[in-house]
Design a protein around this motif. Sequence first.
Motif, mmCIF file in Angstrom:
data_model
loop_
_atom_site.group_PDB
_atom_site.id
_atom_site.type_symbol
_atom_site.label_atom_id
_atom_site.label_comp_id
_atom_site.label_asym_id
_atom_site.label_seq_id
_atom_site.Cartn_x
_atom_site.Cartn_y
_atom_site.Cartn_z
ATOM 1 N N MET A 61 0.852 -1.192 0.000
ATOM 2 C CA MET A 61 0.000 0.000 0.000
ATOM 3 C C MET A 61 0.891 1.248 0.000
ATOM 4 N N SER A 62 0.711 2.110 -0.983
ATOM 5 C CA SER A 62 1.570 3.276 -1.115
ATOM 6 C C SER A 62 1.198 4.343 -0.097
ATOM 7 N N THR A 63 2.209 5.100 0.321
ATOM 8 C CA THR A 63 1.986 6.201 1.254
ATOM 9 C C THR A 63 1.425 7.395 0.496
ATOM 10 N N PRO A 64 0.322 7.980 0.963
ATOM 11 C CA PRO A 64 -0.242 9.131 0.253
ATOM 12 C C PRO A 64 0.700 10.323 0.265
ATOM 13 N N SER A 65 0.615 11.135 -0.764
ATOM 14 C CA SER A 65 1.442 12.334 -0.838
ATOM 15 C C SER A 65 1.061 13.289 0.289
ATOM 16 N N PRO A 66 2.014 14.069 0.788
ATOM 17 C CA PRO A 66 1.676 15.044 1.832
ATOM 18 C C PRO A 66 0.746 16.110 1.280
ATOM 19 N N TRP A 67 0.021 16.762 2.187
ATOM 20 C CA TRP A 67 -0.974 17.747 1.757
ATOM 21 C C TRP A 67 -0.360 18.886 0.967
ATOM 22 N N TRP A 68 0.935 19.159 1.195
ATOM 23 C CA TRP A 68 1.580 20.297 0.540
ATOM 24 C C TRP A 68 2.170 19.949 -0.829
ATOM 25 N N SER A 69 2.059 18.687 -1.232
ATOM 26 C CA SER A 69 2.549 18.362 -2.576
ATOM 27 C C SER A 69 1.659 19.066 -3.599
ATOM 28 N N PRO A 70 2.253 19.647 -4.655
ATOM 29 C CA PRO A 70 1.467 20.476 -5.584
ATOM 30 C C PRO A 70 0.243 19.779 -6.160
ATOM 31 N N HIS A 71 0.371 18.498 -6.548
ATOM 32 C CA HIS A 71 -0.787 17.860 -7.178
ATOM 33 C C HIS A 71 -1.909 17.606 -6.174
ATOM 34 N N ARG A 72 -1.545 17.258 -4.912
ATOM 35 C CA ARG A 72 -2.593 17.049 -3.917
ATOM 36 C C ARG A 72 -3.232 18.375 -3.518
ATOM 37 N N HIS A 73 -2.425 19.418 -3.404
ATOM 38 C CA HIS A 73 -2.986 20.731 -3.078
ATOM 39 C C HIS A 73 -3.943 21.183 -4.180
ATOM 40 N N ALA A 74 -3.593 20.915 -5.431
ATOM 41 C CA ALA A 74 -4.477 21.292 -6.542
ATOM 42 C C ALA A 74 -5.816 20.574 -6.434
ATOM 43 N N ASP A 75 -5.802 19.315 -5.993
ATOM 44 C CA ASP A 75 -7.054 18.573 -5.813
ATOM 45 C C ASP A 75 -7.887 19.149 -4.673
ATOM 46 N N ARG A 76 -7.220 19.590 -3.619
ATOM 47 C CA ARG A 76 -7.935 20.085 -2.443
ATOM 48 C C ARG A 76 -8.363 21.532 -2.573
ATOM 49 N N ARG A 77 -7.722 22.289 -3.442
ATOM 50 C CA ARG A 77 -7.897 23.729 -3.466
ATOM 51 C C ARG A 77 -9.338 24.185 -3.723
ATOM 52 N N PRO A 78 -10.110 23.561 -4.624
ATOM 53 C CA PRO A 78 -11.493 24.028 -4.811
ATOM 54 C C PRO A 78 -12.309 24.001 -3.512
ATOM 55 N N ALA A 79 -12.160 22.938 -2.714
ATOM 56 C CA ALA A 79 -12.893 22.868 -1.450
ATOM 57 C C ALA A 79 -12.374 23.893 -0.454
ATOM 58 N N LEU A 80 -11.073 24.135 -0.459
ATOM 59 C CA LEU A 80 -10.497 25.134 0.449
ATOM 60 C C LEU A 80 -10.959 26.544 0.098
ATOM 61 N N MET A 81 -11.064 26.829 -1.192
ATOM 62 C CA MET A 81 -11.563 28.142 -1.596
ATOM 63 C C MET A 81 -13.039 28.291 -1.241
ATOM 64 N N ALA A 82 -13.793 27.204 -1.356
ATOM 65 C CA ALA A 82 -15.194 27.236 -0.930
ATOM 66 C C ALA A 82 -15.274 27.496 0.575
ATOM 67 N N ARG A 83 -14.358 26.891 1.317
ATOM 68 C CA ARG A 83 -14.303 27.141 2.764
ATOM 69 C C ARG A 83 -14.135 28.628 3.040
ATOM 70 N N ASN A 84 -13.202 29.271 2.336
ATOM 71 C CA ASN A 84 -12.975 30.703 2.546
ATOM 72 C C ASN A 84 -14.235 31.513 2.257
ATOM 73 N N ARG A 85 -14.923 31.149 1.179
ATOM 74 C CA ARG A 85 -16.150 31.889 0.840
ATOM 75 C C ARG A 85 -17.223 31.678 1.904
ATOM 76 N N ILE A 86 -17.328 30.456 2.424
ATOM 77 C CA ILE A 86 -18.335 30.172 3.449
ATOM 78 C C ILE A 86 -18.031 30.956 4.725
ATOM 79 N N VAL A 87 -16.774 30.984 5.137
ATOM 80 C CA VAL A 87 -16.407 31.746 6.337
ATOM 81 C C VAL A 87 -16.741 33.223 6.142
ATOM 82 N N ALA A 88 -16.422 33.774 4.980
ATOM 83 C CA ALA A 88 -16.717 35.187 4.720
ATOM 84 C C ALA A 88 -18.227 35.432 4.733
ATOM 85 N N ALA A 89 -18.986 34.507 4.143
ATOM 86 C CA ALA A 89 -20.447 34.658 4.122
ATOM 87 C C ALA A 89 -21.024 34.577 5.526
ATOM 88 N N PHE A 90 -20.482 33.682 6.352
ATOM 89 C CA PHE A 90 -20.973 33.557 7.722
ATOM 90 C C PHE A 90 -20.654 34.815 8.527
#
Length: 350
Positions: free
Chosen positions: A1-30
């Motif tokens: 079983m391969s070890t997952p890439s760390p959160w700061w690896s560019p490709h994993r960050h790119a996958d997570r970024r849409p949800a993180l940007m949505a988080r920022n918008r939700i916090v601002a809206a709240f």
Amino acid sequence: MSTPSPWWSPHRHADRRPALMARNRIVAAFRAHFARADFVEVEAAALQVSPGNEAHLSAFATEALGPDGTRQPLYLHTSPEFACKKLLAAGERRIACFAQVFRNRERGPLHHPEFTMLEWYRAGADYTVLMQDCAALLALAAETAGSATLRHRGREADPCAAFERVTLAQAFAERAGIDLLATVDADGRTDRAALAAAVAAAGLRVADDDSWADLFSRVLVARIEPHLGIGRPTILCEYPVSEAALARPSPRDPRVAERFELYACGVELANAFGELTDAEEQRRRFTLEMAEKARVYGESYPLDEEFLAALAIMPEASGIALGLDRLVMLATGAPRIEDVIWTPVAGPPA
């Protein structure tokens, strides 16, 4: 079983970024939502003399070193609740707090050792008003994320639908065939033997050292929670007083408290109280909670004497804690809480 890439690896960050940007918008809206409703946003110090006094919450301990080398034991708070209630005692009427909180022994798809708790308090308001607040925030989170539904592991809920409202007594009767309140006395004391017999009859495991609270939690997790918030959000309310350490008893039935939890897609999102303001009763409950913690975990936490003193002059109020990260998960469809936290704490993958 391969070890997952760390959160700061560019490709994993790119996958997570849409949800993180949505988080920022939700916090601002709240933040804008609370400002429009005349709430004051406050900040609670993370370092406290007590991290909270609930038996099954585990804290991170540290200490402060004085200029003369003296050592003061401190904890990272598990909730900003004590600080916020002190502000109510000081005279604030409507407050909201986005707090980084810390809970030990917790890591998984829905749990993280550091996460964001959104708490808000209304002095002079009935706790049912908080249900209306929750309805507004769930709809706002979904709209801000660009989603018509809340989603988690194949389950969905319409954030704009009228909330289902179920009492614990109804849930236990319908899902497990248990008369829960028959095991609770008018003074709040619980009958462990009666509940154990009912739980065994329902086909669930009963151990010799299970407390009434252990049995209550086993039924809740196994038979009730998976069915909550499916199709539409659910308010689960009227907890037995023994399961609501910081909530006042209901004037309708002293066996239950003014406490509700909000669920969507089978996930607990928020925990609300009509706040207990009887300082002596709060001390008694905390003492019982810490005795249970010592029994189960071999440790306990000090009481915050300033909090108890403030509670004696705190106005009648209602308050609620909402897991912001979990709500962002559901609004974006993210499968794990780490997917919506900008910089997750290092540790084994959840």
